[in-house]
Design a protein around this motif. Structure first.
Motif, short mmCIF file in Angstrom:
data_model
loop_
_atom_site.label_atom_id
_atom_site.label_comp_id
_atom_site.label_asym_id
_atom_site.label_seq_id
_atom_site.Cartn_x
_atom_site.Cartn_y
_atom_site.Cartn_z
N GLU B 104 6.13 10.07 -18.77
CA GLU B 104 5.16 9.56 -19.74
C GLU B 104 5.70 9.75 -21.17
O GLU B 104 5.60 8.85 -22.00
CB GLU B 104 3.83 10.29 -19.54
CG GLU B 104 2.68 9.59 -20.22
CD GLU B 104 1.32 10.20 -19.88
OE1 GLU B 104 1.12 10.70 -18.74
OE2 GLU B 104 0.45 10.20 -20.77
N LEU B 167 8.43 0.81 -10.70
CA LEU B 167 7.66 1.78 -9.92
C LEU B 167 7.34 3.02 -10.76
O LEU B 167 6.24 3.58 -10.68
CB LEU B 167 8.44 2.20 -8.66
CG LEU B 167 8.50 1.17 -7.53
CD1 LEU B 167 9.43 1.66 -6.42
CD2 LEU B 167 7.10 0.89 -6.96
N MET B 169 6.94 3.16 -13.97
CA MET B 169 5.87 2.80 -14.90
C MET B 169 4.53 2.74 -14.18
O MET B 169 3.54 3.30 -14.64
CB MET B 169 6.21 1.45 -15.54
CG MET B 169 5.24 1.05 -16.62
SD MET B 169 5.85 -0.28 -17.67
CE MET B 169 6.60 -1.40 -16.52
N HIS B 170 4.51 2.08 -13.02
CA HIS B 170 3.26 1.95 -12.29
C HIS B 170 2.75 3.31 -11.79
O HIS B 170 1.54 3.53 -11.70
CB HIS B 170 3.42 0.97 -11.12
CG HIS B 170 3.60 -0.45 -11.58
ND1 HIS B 170 3.77 -1.51 -10.73
CD2 HIS B 170 3.64 -0.99 -12.82
CE1 HIS B 170 3.91 -2.63 -11.42
NE2 HIS B 170 3.84 -2.33 -12.70
N ILE B 172 2.97 6.04 -13.36
CA ILE B 172 2.32 6.69 -14.51
C ILE B 172 0.96 6.03 -14.77
O ILE B 172 -0.03 6.70 -15.04
CB ILE B 172 3.20 6.54 -15.78
CG1 ILE B 172 4.54 7.22 -15.61
CG2 ILE B 172 2.47 7.04 -17.03
CD1 ILE B 172 4.44 8.70 -15.37
N LEU B 173 0.94 4.69 -14.67
CA LEU B 173 -0.25 3.95 -15.07
C LEU B 173 -1.33 3.95 -14.00
O LEU B 173 -2.51 3.93 -14.31
CB LEU B 173 0.13 2.50 -15.43
CG LEU B 173 1.07 2.35 -16.63
CD1 LEU B 173 1.51 0.90 -16.76
CD2 LEU B 173 0.37 2.81 -17.91
N ARG B 174 -0.93 3.90 -12.74
CA ARG B 174 -1.91 3.86 -11.63
C ARG B 174 -1.53 4.88 -10.57
O ARG B 174 -1.28 4.51 -9.41
CB ARG B 174 -1.97 2.45 -11.02
CG ARG B 174 -2.34 1.33 -11.97
CD ARG B 174 -3.71 1.50 -12.63
NE ARG B 174 -4.82 1.73 -11.72
CZ ARG B 174 -5.59 0.74 -11.24
NH1 ARG B 174 -5.36 -0.50 -11.56
NH2 ARG B 174 -6.59 1.02 -10.44
#
Lengths: 205, 205
Positions: B104, B167, B169-170, B172-174
């Motif tokens: 993050e 992956l 990024m995702h 972290i986000l979801r």
């Protein structure tokens, strides 16, 4: 007689000014004062359109996703997933100067949404739309009997979506290594890699 | 007698304070003053370790990549790319609480590097290392006669790298949609999808 100003048009102009400040100076400099300066408005006038900085940010972030949604609505779909799938995916990717700027602004807001809860709901809503798009592409391959046997639709939608977001990020960060044609070839290659061997795409190079 | 302070240790403590401010309040709040407060130092003392905010940011960003590099160095490689490849990739991905926070912070610095040239060279250096890693994995499949015929190594390295960053990024986000086991299964599935059909991995579910 009072001056007649198109409210929505003015809001868009302010949001575009916010984009420019973010692109040139980064999110840390995107204060209401700097955005007002960039838009050629006083802080007081800007407050007329956006009561708070949060409102302004949410509107500016939403304007990115609205533009992508608008482009997707304008696609003429053929019904052939091998043709329509790439068209859909291309609208999400930064393949020209305009969409590159949009994507760069989008990433800045996405990172901001991690510490700013007022942006989180929009980010999650867009994420849900993206998941619907990728699931529909993979399901389209299955429905049109193009998919490899035993393809797991949810799993492949997740993989395809992550690939596309990774390519979008890399296209922003290293544009010299990822020209639009290479990105399109990678998307095509990935889509065909999900298909039975009778369905063969062009050479991956 | 002067107080003896371990200089590097203090710098790391300041950088960790910078991470915490970025994670809790966002990059816009990561001023020298706020970071000094978080570290329990005066601004004057902090200036003793970092002359400028840019120095502090560059050090804090570099500390993320140093930790990843250290973990990669500690891997016990077997020589079998189907075993070693995932181990390498797992160290880049946010698969536990500690590496999720690192990632993050990393994304926040990456976005900042787009408008802050002092961070751009580090970001590009890490990108080059990543490209070496993914090229070596794909080349390993080719060298060990596991790869599908006519696999384009550069092209596949690009695809694998983009998938992994997407992956990350995702995740972290979801995080609720991408638990560590699912991410690992996606990596394994992707790696095996590059191989001849005789080399079959576990079921992708």
């Amino acid at each position: 007689m009072p001056k007649i100003v198109n409210h929505d048009h003015q809001k868009q102009k302010v949001a575009e000014a916010a984009w420019r400040v973010i692109l040139k100076q980064g999110m840390e400099q995107a204060s209401v004062r700097n955005i007002a300066d960039e838009a050629g408005l006083s802080v007081g006038s800007l407050r007329h359109y956006f009561a708070t900085q949060s409102d302004l940010y949410a509107y500016s972030m939403n304007m990115v996703s609205e533009r992508v949604a608008q482009r997707i609505q304008n696609i003429k779909f053929s019904g052939d997933v091998l043709h329509d799938g790439p068209l859909l995916v291309h609208e999400i990717l930064p393949l020209d100067q305009e969409t590159r700027l949009e994507m760069e602004v989008w990433f800045a807001f996405v990172v901001k949404s991690l510490s700013d809860l007022s942006l989180e709901s929009l980010r999650k809503e867009v994420d849900r739309h993206m998941r619907v798009i990728f699931t529909s592409i993979v399901q389209g391959l299955i429905d049109q009997s193009l998919a490899k046997p035993d393809l797991n639709a949810d799993f492949e939608a997740e993989r395809f979506y992550a690939l596309v977001d990774g390519l979008a990020m890399h296209a922003i960060l290293r544009p010299e290594l990822l020209p639009p044609d290479k990105i399109k070839a990678l998307i095509r290659h990935h889509l065909y890699s999900l298909c039975i061997s009778e369905v063969r795409g062009p050479d991956p190079s």
